[in-house]
Design a protein around this motif. Structure first.
Motif, mmCIF file in Angstrom:
data_model
loop_
_atom_site.group_PDB
_atom_site.id
_atom_site.type_symbol
_atom_site.label_atom_id
_atom_site.label_comp_id
_atom_site.label_asym_id
_atom_site.label_seq_id
_atom_site.Cartn_x
_atom_site.Cartn_y
_atom_site.Cartn_z
ATOM 1 N N ASP A 276 5.668 34.534 -13.938
ATOM 2 C CA ASP A 276 5.127 35.838 -14.308
ATOM 3 C C ASP A 276 3.984 35.647 -15.300
ATOM 4 O O ASP A 276 4.166 35.030 -16.360
ATOM 5 N N VAL A 277 2.808 36.159 -14.971
ATOM 6 C CA VAL A 277 1.642 36.039 -15.854
ATOM 7 C C VAL A 277 1.106 37.400 -16.262
ATOM 8 O O VAL A 277 -0.050 37.524 -16.668
ATOM 9 N N SER A 278 1.950 38.414 -16.174
ATOM 10 C CA SER A 278 1.480 39.770 -16.461
ATOM 11 C C SER A 278 0.985 39.903 -17.902
ATOM 12 O O SER A 278 0.032 40.645 -18.169
ATOM 13 N N ALA A 279 1.597 39.176 -18.841
ATOM 14 C CA ALA A 279 1.162 39.278 -20.232
ATOM 15 C C ALA A 279 -0.259 38.758 -20.403
ATOM 16 O O ALA A 279 -1.091 39.389 -21.071
ATOM 17 N N ALA A 280 -0.554 37.599 -19.816
ATOM 18 C CA ALA A 280 -1.901 37.041 -19.933
ATOM 19 C C ALA A 280 -2.933 37.906 -19.224
ATOM 20 O O ALA A 280 -4.041 38.121 -19.736
ATOM 21 N N LEU A 281 -2.590 38.404 -18.052
ATOM 22 C CA LEU A 281 -3.530 39.257 -17.326
ATOM 23 C C LEU A 281 -3.818 40.530 -18.114
ATOM 24 O O LEU A 281 -4.965 40.985 -18.191
ATOM 25 N N ALA A 282 -2.773 41.114 -18.731
ATOM 26 C CA ALA A 282 -2.977 42.314 -19.540
ATOM 27 C C ALA A 282 -3.834 42.026 -20.767
ATOM 28 O O ALA A 282 -4.531 42.919 -21.271
ATOM 29 N N ALA A 283 -3.791 40.767 -21.224
ATOM 30 C CA ALA A 283 -4.589 40.370 -22.390
ATOM 31 C C ALA A 283 -5.987 39.906 -22.011
ATOM 32 O O ALA A 283 -6.725 39.402 -22.866
ATOM 33 N N GLY A 284 -6.351 40.043 -20.735
ATOM 34 C CA GLY A 284 -7.730 39.784 -20.326
ATOM 35 C C GLY A 284 -8.000 38.520 -19.557
ATOM 36 O O GLY A 284 -9.157 38.226 -19.227
ATOM 37 N N LEU A 285 -6.971 37.713 -19.238
ATOM 38 C CA LEU A 285 -7.204 36.469 -18.498
ATOM 39 C C LEU A 285 -7.695 36.763 -17.088
ATOM 40 O O LEU A 285 -7.140 37.606 -16.386
ATOM 41 N N SER A 286 -8.729 36.057 -16.679
ATOM 42 C CA SER A 286 -9.204 36.129 -15.300
ATOM 43 C C SER A 286 -9.526 34.716 -14.831
ATOM 44 O O SER A 286 -9.851 33.843 -15.639
ATOM 45 N N CYS A 287 -9.414 34.499 -13.524
ATOM 46 C CA CYS A 287 -9.574 33.157 -12.970
ATOM 47 C C CYS A 287 -10.630 33.151 -11.877
ATOM 48 O O CYS A 287 -10.625 34.008 -10.996
ATOM 49 N N ARG A 288 -11.503 32.167 -11.933
ATOM 50 C CA ARG A 288 -12.585 32.047 -10.953
ATOM 51 C C ARG A 288 -12.033 31.572 -9.611
ATOM 52 O O ARG A 288 -10.937 30.999 -9.544
ATOM 53 N N PRO A 289 -12.800 31.753 -8.532
ATOM 54 C CA PRO A 289 -12.358 31.289 -7.215
ATOM 55 C C PRO A 289 -12.150 29.778 -7.203
ATOM 56 O O PRO A 289 -12.896 29.027 -7.843
ATOM 57 N N ILE A 290 -11.164 29.328 -6.466
ATOM 58 C CA ILE A 290 -10.857 27.904 -6.402
ATOM 59 C C ILE A 290 -12.024 27.106 -5.846
ATOM 60 O O ILE A 290 -12.244 25.948 -6.229
ATOM 61 N N GLU A 291 -12.806 27.717 -4.957
ATOM 62 C CA GLU A 291 -13.951 27.011 -4.382
ATOM 63 C C GLU A 291 -14.951 26.606 -5.465
ATOM 64 O O GLU A 291 -15.562 25.533 -5.383
ATOM 65 N N GLN A 292 -15.117 27.435 -6.479
ATOM 66 C CA GLN A 292 -16.028 27.105 -7.574
ATOM 67 C C GLN A 292 -15.474 25.963 -8.405
ATOM 68 O O GLN A 292 -16.212 25.053 -8.805
ATOM 69 N N THR A 293 -14.175 25.997 -8.664
ATOM 70 C CA THR A 293 -13.546 24.910 -9.428
ATOM 71 C C THR A 293 -13.692 23.584 -8.704
ATOM 72 O O THR A 293 -14.037 22.560 -9.314
ATOM 73 N N VAL A 294 -13.442 23.576 -7.407
ATOM 74 C CA VAL A 294 -13.538 22.337 -6.624
ATOM 75 C C VAL A 294 -14.978 21.826 -6.611
ATOM 76 O O VAL A 294 -15.228 20.628 -6.834
ATOM 77 N N ALA A 295 -15.934 22.715 -6.377
ATOM 78 C CA ALA A 295 -17.334 22.303 -6.315
ATOM 79 C C ALA A 295 -17.811 21.739 -7.651
ATOM 80 O O ALA A 295 -18.507 20.714 -7.705
ATOM 81 N N ASP A 296 -17.451 22.383 -8.735
ATOM 82 C CA ASP A 296 -17.898 21.933 -10.053
ATOM 83 C C ASP A 296 -17.217 20.626 -10.457
ATOM 84 O O ASP A 296 -17.800 19.795 -11.164
ATOM 85 N N THR A 297 -15.977 20.436 -10.013
ATOM 86 C CA THR A 297 -15.292 19.175 -10.295
ATOM 87 C C THR A 297 -15.960 18.028 -9.553
ATOM 88 O O THR A 297 -16.160 16.934 -10.107
#
Length: 333
Positions: A276-297
């Motif tokens: 459950d990540v509802s607390a982090a999401l409510a506190a503003g956490l957002s995650c970029r698309p996995i394709e961007q993470t893979v490309a940048d890595t």
């Protein structure tokens, strides 16, 4: 703001340094000066946190608005830094881990789930879960400002020294057009992960206070998306041969370590990709698309190469012998 990063030369620490500099923060790093590059634009100080008075001398009498600490070894180092910085910093973010939860992790559990025992004054780093929990307790007991415990899940992205995403990128690149790569299935196996840069952007931008499961929502990506993106960015055009969890088990190849990132969808490992990540999401956490993470890595690997893997990490990615067992089990299936 004035930002102090304890560490700052690789993965999450380096992401925080770069994010802080990009925001225009006045960034100070403290590390041993032994691994990873120091960031241009940050003030670099050197200290060994396990040597008496070393950190105190590096910190001097300075003050900071925020502190970020990525320490994963003996909790006594966190105890000392939290004590030294109490009253001299407005907030302290400790990058912890979901490993602090008692095993096995319950599917869908939140931050109230049972945790392992930890000793904030311990000099023992052999038990990763206990060390991280000890670090949490050290900050909570010694620091008198705002505290953030970021219990990170699977962390990917550039500057990764464990080598999970780099393993798949390099293995797929080595296969080349038409080369076979064993892919742990099912293809649509949902994953829960986070880019190191998203942790940094969230903590520095939203300034959350409290304890958070710091990872994407379940199913933010699938193992198929991860490996397809790896195929795309490397230009390998490899043949991903999808193997069932039963085939992998029959081959005696370990999930997570020998097959990085992947875990079977059922059994004792299921909760690692489903919390459950509802607390982090409510506190503003957002995650970029996995394709961007893979490309940048992949782009980072081409620029700098894979750094030396930390000593003491349990398990190593799949070698030729393990892969041979997978192919043999696949043929028998």
């Amino acid at each position: 703001m004035r930002l102090l990063v304890l560490g700052g030369t690789h993965h999450v620490g380096r992401a925080f340094v770069e994010a802080g500099l990009a925001r225009g923060d006045d960034v100070t790093t403290v590390n041993r000066g032994l691994t990873g590059p120091d960031a241009a634009g940050a003030e670099t100080r050197h200290a060994d946190r396990l040597v008496a008075d070393s950190l105190a001398e590096a910190l001097g009498d300075d003050e900071w608005d925020a502190v970020v600490d990525t320490w994963s070894l003996a909790p006594v180092a966190v105890q000392e830094s939290a004590r030294l910085l109490s009253g001299r910093a407005g907030s302290y973010c400790y990058i912890s881990s979901r490993s602090v939860y008692s095993w096995p992790l319950e599917v869908g559990s939140d931050e109230s789930a049972p945790v392992v025992e930890g000793d904030p004054g311990s000099t023992d780093a052999d038990d990763y879960a206990a060390a991280k929990r000890g670090g949490e307790l050290a900050v909570l007991s010694e620091f008198d400002g705002d505290v953030t415990l970021a219990r990170a899940g699977l962390i990917l992205g550039p500057y990764e020294i464990v080598g999970r995403m780099p393993f798949w990128l390099n293995r797929i690149a080595a296969a080349g057009p038409g080369g076979r790569v064993p892919a742990p299935g099912p293809r649509d196996r949902p994953l829960q992960l986070i880019d190191c840069r998203d942790i940094a952007d969230w903590v520095l931008g939203s300034r959350p206070v409290g304890t958070f499961n710091t990872v994407s929502r379940p199913g933010h990506a699938t193992i198929g998306q991860v490996l397809d993106a790896s195929n795309d960015v490397t230009g390998a055009q490899a043949d991903l041969v999808w193997l069932t969890p039963e085939t992998i088990e029959a081959a005696g190849v370990e999930p997570w370590t020998e097959l990085p990132i992947w875990l079977p969808p059922t059994g004792e490992y299921a909760g690692l990709h489903d919390c459950d990540v509802s607390a982090a999401l409510a506190a503003g956490l957002s995650c970029r698309p996995i394709e961007q993470t893979v490309a940048d890595t992949w782009a980072w690997l081409q620029r700098e190469g894979l750094p030396e893997r930390p000593k003491g990490r349990v398990g190593t990615p799949m070698d030729a012998a393990a892969e041979a067992r997978l192919w043999a089990a696949h043929e028998r299936a």
